[in-house]
Every structure is written in C-alpha cells, then in structure tokens.
Write a protein that holds these residues in place. Structure first.
Motif, PDB file in Angstrom:
ATOM      1  N   GLY A 196      35.141  47.946  49.879  1.00 52.64           N
ATOM      2  CA  GLY A 196      35.278  46.671  49.201  1.00 52.64           C
ATOM      3  C   GLY A 196      36.526  46.637  48.341  1.00 52.64           C
ATOM      4  N   ARG A 197      36.792  45.463  47.766  1.00 52.07           N
ATOM      5  CA  ARG A 197      37.972  45.272  46.936  1.00 52.07           C
ATOM      6  C   ARG A 197      37.590  44.512  45.676  1.00 52.07           C
ATOM      7  NH1 ARG A 197      42.521  46.532  49.737  1.00 52.07           N
ATOM      8  NH2 ARG A 197      43.856  45.430  48.252  1.00 52.07           N
ATOM      9  N   THR A 198      38.425  44.637  44.658  1.00 53.13           N
ATOM     10  CA  THR A 198      38.200  43.952  43.399  1.00 53.13           C
ATOM     11  C   THR A 198      39.494  43.277  42.963  1.00 53.13           C
ATOM     12  OG1 THR A 198      37.312  44.233  41.152  1.00 53.13           O
ATOM     13  CG2 THR A 198      38.795  45.944  41.959  1.00 53.13           C
ATOM     14  N   PRO A 199      39.438  42.118  42.297  1.00 53.49           N
ATOM     15  CA  PRO A 199      40.660  41.431  41.869  1.00 53.49           C
ATOM     16  C   PRO A 199      41.540  42.336  41.006  1.00 53.49           C
ATOM     17  CG  PRO A 199      38.794  39.960  41.679  1.00 53.49           C
ATOM     18  CD  PRO A 199      38.226  41.312  42.006  1.00 53.49           C
ATOM     19  N   ASP A 200      42.840  42.273  41.221  1.00 52.28           N
ATOM     20  CA  ASP A 200      43.801  43.107  40.489  1.00 52.28           C
ATOM     21  C   ASP A 200      44.277  42.341  39.250  1.00 52.28           C
ATOM     22  OD1 ASP A 200      45.616  44.970  39.683  1.00 52.28           O
ATOM     23  OD2 ASP A 200      47.051  44.618  41.301  1.00 52.28           O
ATOM     24  N   LEU A 201      43.530  42.488  38.171  1.00 45.29           N
ATOM     25  CA  LEU A 201      43.815  41.746  36.944  1.00 45.29           C
ATOM     26  C   LEU A 201      44.023  42.653  35.737  1.00 45.29           C
ATOM     27  CD1 LEU A 201      41.023  39.008  37.301  1.00 45.29           C
ATOM     28  CD2 LEU A 201      43.422  38.830  38.002  1.00 45.29           C
ATOM     29  N   SER A 211      39.770  35.761  30.367  1.00 46.05           N
ATOM     30  CA  SER A 211      39.062  36.990  30.715  1.00 46.05           C
ATOM     31  C   SER A 211      38.414  36.791  32.077  1.00 46.05           C
ATOM     32  CB  SER A 211      37.994  37.326  29.668  1.00 46.05           C
ATOM     33  OG  SER A 211      37.054  36.271  29.566  1.00 46.05           O
ATOM     34  N   PRO A 212      38.202  37.883  32.832  1.00 45.64           N
ATOM     35  CA  PRO A 212      37.571  37.743  34.158  1.00 45.64           C
ATOM     36  C   PRO A 212      36.161  37.185  34.051  1.00 45.64           C
ATOM     37  CG  PRO A 212      38.624  39.900  33.905  1.00 45.64           C
ATOM     38  CD  PRO A 212      38.598  39.261  32.545  1.00 45.64           C
ATOM     39  N   GLY A 213      35.744  36.495  35.115  1.00 51.15           N
ATOM     40  CA  GLY A 213      34.395  35.980  35.171  1.00 51.15           C
ATOM     41  C   GLY A 213      33.400  37.034  35.628  1.00 51.15           C
ATOM     42  N   TYR A 231      46.962  29.000  36.374  1.00 53.69           N
ATOM     43  CA  TYR A 231      46.227  28.880  37.628  1.00 53.69           C
ATOM     44  C   TYR A 231      45.970  30.264  38.215  1.00 53.69           C
ATOM     45  CZ  TYR A 231      47.591  23.944  37.493  1.00 53.69           C
ATOM     46  OH  TYR A 231      47.765  22.635  37.133  1.00 53.69           O
ATOM     47  N   ALA A 232      44.972  30.355  39.069  1.00 52.43           N
ATOM     48  CA  ALA A 232      44.703  31.600  39.801  1.00 52.43           C
ATOM     49  C   ALA A 232      44.334  31.242  41.226  1.00 52.43           C
ATOM     50  CB  ALA A 232      43.586  32.398  39.146  1.00 52.43           C
ATOM     51  N   VAL A 233      44.818  32.040  42.176  1.00 51.51           N
ATOM     52  CA  VAL A 233      44.582  31.761  43.590  1.00 51.51           C
ATOM     53  C   VAL A 233      44.300  33.063  44.335  1.00 51.51           C
ATOM     54  CG1 VAL A 233      46.059  29.727  43.546  1.00 51.51           C
ATOM     55  CG2 VAL A 233      47.048  31.924  44.160  1.00 51.51           C
ATOM     56  N   GLY A 234      43.671  32.927  45.502  1.00 51.27           N
ATOM     57  CA  GLY A 234      43.472  34.071  46.381  1.00 51.27           C
ATOM     58  C   GLY A 234      42.502  35.089  45.824  1.00 51.27           C
ATOM     59  N   ASP A 235      42.772  36.356  46.123  1.00 54.60           N
ATOM     60  CA  ASP A 235      41.877  37.440  45.737  1.00 54.60           C
ATOM     61  C   ASP A 235      41.687  37.528  44.230  1.00 54.60           C
ATOM     62  OD1 ASP A 235      42.025  37.897  48.422  1.00 54.60           O
ATOM     63  OD2 ASP A 235      42.671  39.981  48.287  1.00 54.60           O
ATOM     64  N   ALA A 236      42.650  37.027  43.446  1.00 57.81           N
ATOM     65  CA  ALA A 236      42.526  37.062  41.987  1.00 57.81           C
ATOM     66  C   ALA A 236      41.339  36.244  41.500  1.00 57.81           C
ATOM     67  CB  ALA A 236      43.810  36.549  41.333  1.00 57.81           C
ATOM     68  N   THR A 237      40.813  35.359  42.359  1.00 61.85           N
ATOM     69  CA  THR A 237      39.648  34.558  41.990  1.00 61.85           C
ATOM     70  C   THR A 237      38.351  35.146  42.539  1.00 61.85           C
ATOM     71  OG1 THR A 237      39.795  33.113  43.936  1.00 61.85           O
ATOM     72  CG2 THR A 237      41.073  32.482  41.991  1.00 61.85           C
TER      73      THR A 237
END
Length: 457
Positions: free
Chosen positions: A264-269, A280-282, A301-307
């Motif tokens: 799996g993957r996690t947003p890169d924030l 802050s992340p949701g 704004y945030a798009v793609g995997d960052a969301t």
C-alpha cells in the motif's frame, strides 16, 4: 484572478496543473525533488508499464499457436527491458519538461515546505529559495507503506520502485499484496516464467473492484500456475541463504528466491510543514478538499495521491485540471469521481467505472462475454466479460466493469455516458468500429434496450 501559482510535486498531477495554469496565462512555479516526471515518471508508473508491455508481448508468443502462428526461441531479456525503460522514461519526461519550458513554467528542484499560507521555502542542495504565490497546489504524490519487519532491501526484498533496476529474473518470487500493483506484478512475474506465490490477506484480490473480478482473476492465475495463499496477511519476511521466507499471521511460511512487496501507499505530506499553512492531514492520511480541490484554507489546493485513495494517475490529472482552473477563477465543473476509470494492467486487463450496485437496489445490469463481439474471437479470448449498470427508473448509465483485453478502452464510452447523463438507449445508438473491443460497451447497451424481448420467468 489569481496570477501566481506554485505547485509542489512534478509528477503527473503537478505537470497537468502547471500546464493548465500556464496556458491560461498564470505565472507558474513547479517544484520537484528531481527531474520533471516525479517518482511516477522515473521510478514506478512508467517503468512498471514498460515491464508489463514486455510481459504482454512475451505472452502473445506463448499463445501464438491459438492465433495460427508458430513462434520459437522467444525469451524475456531483462537487460533489454531495462534499456527500454531508460529510453522511454527519458524521452517521455523530457518531452513533458520541454513543453513546460515552452509555456514559461519556472522549474525548481528541491524540497518545498510551507512558511505561511501563501509562501514556500524550497530547500535545494546548494540554496534556499522563497516562493510567494496567490495559490498553492499540493501534488506531492505518495510513498510506499511498509510495516515493521517488512522493509525492502533492493536485493531479495523488492518494492515497485526497484522495477527499473531488475537486472535479473529469479526462478521464483513471493508477491505480497492484492491491490492493483500486487496484481500487476503477480501477473508480470508469472507471465515471464517465474514460479509465483501470491500472499493475500482476507480482502483477497482487488477488493475495490466488483467481487466477480477478484474471483475471475484468482481462477485465471491459478490455472496459470500461481500458488494463491489467500486469507492471512504477511507479518514478517526473513532472509536466508536460499532467499526469503514470508511469514503470515497464522504462522504460514512461504519461501522464494525473492519477495516483492506491494502492500500500500500513503500520501507524502510529512515534509510540507502543513501547520505553517494552518492545515493537517485528515483521518485517511490525505488532505481533505472540496469538489474543486480546495482545502479548508482558501488558496491552498490538493490533488491526486496527496488527497488519499484511490491513488490513480488519471484521477490525479483530472483533479489537477479542475484545481488549476478554480485557482485562476475560471469556470470549471467539479470533480466527478464516478467518471474515473480504474484500470489494472494485467492480462486479462481489468477496469471499472462508476457504480455497479446500490443498497437500495435501484440498478439493473447486463453482462456480455468478450466473445459477444468478433474481436474477442480474433483475439482467441474465450474468457472475459463486460457488465453495464443503469438506473432502472430513468435508465441512465451509471457504471461498468470489464475483464479482458483492453478492458480500460472498452469502458471509455461508458465513462463518457456517465459524464453526459446518457441513457442506455442513447449509448446503444452509437456504432463502434468493427471489429474492435470498443463495440462491447455499445453491444451491452443494445442488450439492455427496451426493444429486447425478455424471456418469461
């Protein structure tokens, strides 16, 4: 109207946002840690698709007799595949970089962090740069997630980012993970002649897809010789002289020369200093946005995997287009997730779009085999199916799933029908080129038409 836009992340979503904004006349700064293309372009998405194309081609040689052709002597050549990966990634990413430069996009290399809602600090190897912008689009993508005791080492324990360095193929491999990436690589390794053990947790194969899809692929892979270990998640990997041993929660042990992890993957924030921007992340790990990609802080704004999930390149670029237009004050429709085709590039290919079932049972479905069209016979495609879902009251098309060659292409007209609110009758009026797999969507719609005589119960 916003004039200055800064975009963090130069992968597919960042490139799309920068292109749209620059074409509309904005002053655009695109920030990435490496060359244009990002992790997807250089280390994961593009390299994996080159490997999958090689596997598909090799598979055609294996099935040549069914198509009336005798082919001998074909074999996979990892060195040739790696050379092609280098050529394709360089050509594609340089093409995109050149396009951005022609549009006047400023390209910065470095790690960006918020210093305020409308300012960024970009730390490069030899300088620190401050960027001020009227709007910021976060398109940082995602990073792999590995639990303790299951870390890749680049030698015997691999992850998707090592696809561009796979210089030799081992005799066997244990693949861990049943999502899109795990499915693609289980297929890839099996197609190239490796003995594959596929370790899957209780969710099984492609849990985000219709249940029939996972069952169908499980049957196909088992018939091709893949050893399916379903029901227990992997908890640890041991290295030994012979290779590796993957250990599951119930104590099961699966040995191989190499392990491939697609968990799996996690947003890169983590490095964005989101608190400096008031963010802050949701709960899901990504940034929460509205239908136009805007976070709770105006202008960010945030798009793609960052969301967060689903992490799809086409979803990311669609969100990026909308966010860039909205940030510029241009008219734009909201993002519609039901129009995004989810595709998995194994063979048979798998694709899904929209809604296939509801709790209120308001939908009807029609299913056809791939051989409903002539192209299925020409491809010697005895398996596979296309299913179309539509509302039983207003008869609007709401979803579709396909399993078979070029399944994602089969669903392109279905996605368009959903976007335009077309009924099955309107979809049925279109005649696809004959013989092609694209005909299947129209044939399914024709099968659903009210003029079709139904058998009596």
């Amino acid at each position: 109207m916003t004039q200055r836009i800064a975009i963090i992340g130069n992968g597919p979503a960042g490139i799309e946002a920068a292109t749209v904004a620059a074409r509309a006349g904005a002053q655009v700064t695109l920030i990435g840690e490496g060359p244009v293309g990002g992790r997807a372009g250089w280390h994961s998405l593009t390299p994996s698709k080159v490997w999958l194309t090689a596997a598909d081609t090799y598979g055609l040689f294996q099935e040549a007799a069914q198509l009336g052709t005798v082919v001998t002597g074909a074999r996979p050549d990892p060195q040739a595949v790696l050379a092609r990966i280098r050529a394709v990634t360089a050509a594609w990413n340089e093409q995109q970089a050149a396009s951005l430069r022609r549009l006047g996009v400023e390209l910065l290399n470095g790690v960006a962090a918020f210093s305020g809602p409308h300012s960024l600090t970009v730390q490069a190897q030899d300088f620190t740069h401050t960027v001020h912008a009227d709007a910021v689009i976060v398109a940082t993508g995602s990073v792999p997630r590995f639990p303790p005791g299951m870390q890749p080492d680049g030698e015997r324990i691999l992850a998707p980012r090592f696809a561009s360095h796979l210089a030799q193929l081992p005799p066997d491999v244990v693949v861990v993970g049943g999502g899109a990436t795990g499915t693609e690589f289980a297929y890839l390794f099996n197609r190239l002649g490796l003995r594959v053990t596929w370790v899957l947790d209780q969710a099984g194969i492609l849990p985000r897809f219709a249940p029939d899809v996972g069952r169908f692929l499980a049957d196909v892979m088992a018939r091709r010789g893949v050893d399916l270990a379903i029901g227990q998640p992997a908890t640890a990997i041991e290295r030994n002289e012979a290779g590796i041993t993957v250990i599951t929660r119930d104590g099961g042990r699966h040995t191989g020369s190499m392990a491939f992890l697609a968990i799996g993957r996690t947003p890169d924030l983590a490095r964005l200093a989101l608190d400096a921007a008031g963010l802050s992340p949701g709960p899901g790990g990504g940034l929460e946005t509205d239908a136009y990609g805007q976070t709770r802080v105006p202008g960010i704004y945030a798009v793609g995997d960052a969301t967060g999930a689903p992490m799809l390149a086409n979803r990311a670029t669609a969100q990026a287009r909308i966010a860039a237009r909205h940030a510029l004050g241009l008219p734009t429709p909201p993002f519609r997730p039901e129009t995004v085709v989810h595709a998995v590039y194994c063979e048979p290919q798998v694709a899904q779009v929209g809604t296939l079932q509801t709790a209120s049972n308001q939908l009807l479905t029609v299913r056809l085999p791939f051989t409903a069209g002539l192209k299925g016979h020409l491809l010697a495609e005895g398996d596979g199916f296309v299913e179309l879902a539509y509302d039983k009251h207003d008869r609007r098309v709401v979803g579709g799933v396909a399993v078979g060659p070029h399944a994602a292409d089969v669903l392109a007209p279905v996605a368009l029908a959903i976007a335009w609110g077309a009924t099955v009758e309107q979809l049925a009026e279109v005649a696809g080129a004959h013989p092609t797999v694209s005909e299947l969507a129209f044939l399914a719609a024709q099968e659903a038409g009210p003029w079709v005589r139904r058998s009596q119960p």
